[in-house]
Design a protein around this motif. Structure first.
Motif, PDB file in Angstrom:
ATOM      1  N   THR A  23       0.824  -1.210   0.000  1.00  0.00           N
ATOM      2  CA  THR A  23       0.000   0.000   0.000  1.00  0.00           C
ATOM      3  C   THR A  23       0.854   1.254   0.000  1.00  0.00           C
ATOM      4  OG1 THR A  23      -1.768  -1.133   1.164  1.00  0.00           O
ATOM      5  CG2 THR A  23      -1.778   1.255   1.271  1.00  0.00           C
ATOM      6  N   VAL A  24       1.957   1.264   0.748  1.00  0.00           N
ATOM      7  CA  VAL A  24       2.797   2.453   0.803  1.00  0.00           C
ATOM      8  C   VAL A  24       3.859   2.475  -0.279  1.00  0.00           C
ATOM      9  CG1 VAL A  24       2.408   2.907   3.231  1.00  0.00           C
ATOM     10  CG2 VAL A  24       4.314   1.474   2.557  1.00  0.00           C
ATOM     11  N   GLY A  25       3.862   1.489  -1.174  1.00  0.00           N
ATOM     12  CA  GLY A  25       4.722   1.579  -2.343  1.00  0.00           C
ATOM     13  C   GLY A  25       5.899   0.650  -2.389  1.00  0.00           C
ATOM     14  N   PHE A  26       6.044  -0.242  -1.440  1.00  0.00           N
ATOM     15  CA  PHE A  26       7.137  -1.193  -1.513  1.00  0.00           C
ATOM     16  C   PHE A  26       6.826  -2.255  -2.555  1.00  0.00           C
ATOM     17  CE2 PHE A  26       8.180   0.245   2.787  1.00  0.00           C
ATOM     18  CZ  PHE A  26       9.534   0.414   2.643  1.00  0.00           C
ATOM     19  N   PRO A  27       7.783  -2.577  -3.402  1.00  0.00           N
ATOM     20  CA  PRO A  27       7.550  -3.678  -4.335  1.00  0.00           C
ATOM     21  C   PRO A  27       7.603  -5.006  -3.584  1.00  0.00           C
ATOM     22  CG  PRO A  27       9.768  -2.838  -4.583  1.00  0.00           C
ATOM     23  CD  PRO A  27       9.068  -1.945  -3.588  1.00  0.00           C
ATOM     24  N   ASP A  28       7.158  -6.058  -4.229  1.00  0.00           N
ATOM     25  CA  ASP A  28       7.199  -7.385  -3.631  1.00  0.00           C
ATOM     26  C   ASP A  28       8.649  -7.872  -3.677  1.00  0.00           C
ATOM     27  OD1 ASP A  28       6.265  -9.596  -2.401  1.00  0.00           O
ATOM     28  OD2 ASP A  28       5.451 -10.529  -4.209  1.00  0.00           O
ATOM     29  N   LEU A  29       9.342  -7.807  -2.548  1.00  0.00           N
ATOM     30  CA  LEU A  29      10.763  -8.129  -2.477  1.00  0.00           C
ATOM     31  C   LEU A  29      10.993  -9.385  -1.652  1.00  0.00           C
ATOM     32  CD1 LEU A  29      12.187  -4.589  -1.630  1.00  0.00           C
ATOM     33  CD2 LEU A  29      12.280  -5.733  -3.821  1.00  0.00           C
ATOM     34  N   PRO A  30      12.110 -10.073  -1.913  1.00  0.00           N
ATOM     35  CA  PRO A  30      12.497 -11.158  -1.003  1.00  0.00           C
ATOM     36  C   PRO A  30      12.833 -10.582   0.374  1.00  0.00           C
ATOM     37  CG  PRO A  30      13.862 -11.168  -2.987  1.00  0.00           C
ATOM     38  CD  PRO A  30      12.981  -9.962  -3.053  1.00  0.00           C
ATOM     39  N   LEU A  31      12.820 -11.421   1.382  1.00  0.00           N
ATOM     40  CA  LEU A  31      12.984 -10.964   2.761  1.00  0.00           C
ATOM     41  C   LEU A  31      14.287 -10.204   2.975  1.00  0.00           C
ATOM     42  CD1 LEU A  31      11.863 -10.884   5.609  1.00  0.00           C
ATOM     43  CD2 LEU A  31      13.032 -13.040   6.043  1.00  0.00           C
ATOM     44  N   LEU A  32      15.391 -10.705   2.459  1.00  0.00           N
ATOM     45  CA  LEU A  32      16.681 -10.044   2.664  1.00  0.00           C
ATOM     46  C   LEU A  32      16.704  -8.654   2.041  1.00  0.00           C
ATOM     47  CD1 LEU A  32      19.490 -10.275   3.860  1.00  0.00           C
ATOM     48  CD2 LEU A  32      20.249 -11.286   1.707  1.00  0.00           C
ATOM     49  N   SER A  33      16.152  -8.521   0.853  1.00  0.00           N
ATOM     50  CA  SER A  33      16.102  -7.208   0.209  1.00  0.00           C
ATOM     51  C   SER A  33      15.187  -6.259   0.970  1.00  0.00           C
ATOM     52  CB  SER A  33      15.610  -7.344  -1.227  1.00  0.00           C
ATOM     53  OG  SER A  33      16.504  -8.111  -1.986  1.00  0.00           O
ATOM     54  N   LEU A  34      14.082  -6.778   1.476  1.00  0.00           N
ATOM     55  CA  LEU A  34      13.164  -5.954   2.257  1.00  0.00           C
ATOM     56  C   LEU A  34      13.814  -5.457   3.536  1.00  0.00           C
ATOM     57  CD1 LEU A  34      10.287  -4.838   2.486  1.00  0.00           C
ATOM     58  CD2 LEU A  34       9.698  -6.929   3.711  1.00  0.00           C
ATOM     59  N   VAL A  35      14.574  -6.315   4.202  1.00  0.00           N
ATOM     60  CA  VAL A  35      15.286  -5.912   5.417  1.00  0.00           C
ATOM     61  C   VAL A  35      16.315  -4.835   5.090  1.00  0.00           C
ATOM     62  CG1 VAL A  35      16.915  -6.717   7.164  1.00  0.00           C
ATOM     63  CG2 VAL A  35      14.880  -8.052   6.660  1.00  0.00           C
ATOM     64  N   LEU A  36      17.008  -4.982   3.973  1.00  0.00           N
ATOM     65  CA  LEU A  36      18.003  -3.990   3.567  1.00  0.00           C
ATOM     66  C   LEU A  36      17.343  -2.641   3.270  1.00  0.00           C
ATOM     67  CD1 LEU A  36      20.961  -3.421   2.880  1.00  0.00           C
ATOM     68  CD2 LEU A  36      20.443  -4.111   0.543  1.00  0.00           C
TER      69      LEU A  36
END
Length: 100
Positions: A7-20
């Motif tokens: 909703t706030v604009g984050f793409p669907d990322l793998p967990l490690l990329s999301l944490v980064l």
């Protein structure tokens, strides 16, 4: 959680990329909180609380822009990032004015 991040604009990322990405956002907010603490002096809330206020304002600004944003000729992700940054700073300045 995934729906909220989308909703706030984050793409669907793998967990490690999301944490980064989230780490970079928090470190950037900490930098803004520290600078705000230096600029506002005694009116500020301290670096940690400034950071929290900035993150809450940025999250709300990104969500509001996603929900009600107008179309612009610019990159939508850049506009959303600018709206989030501006909303965080506006919230911090508004709370500082109320504190005085």
């Amino acid at each position: 959680m995934r729906g909220l991040l989308m909703t706030v604009g984050f793409p669907d990322l793998p967990l490690l990329s999301l944490v980064l990405v989230l780490t970079v956002i928090v470190l950037g907010a900490m930098m803004f909180g520290w600078i705000a603490d230096l600029l506002l002096g005694d009116s500020a809330f301290g670096t940690a609380l400034n950071t929290g206020i900035l993150l809450v304002g940025a999250f709300c600004g990104a969500w509001l822009w996603h929900r009600y944003g107008a179309r612009t000729p610019f990159d939508p992700d850049a506009v959303r990032a600018g709206a989030a940054t501006g909303a965080g700073l506006v919230l911090l300045l508004a709370l500082t004015a109320v504190k005085r």
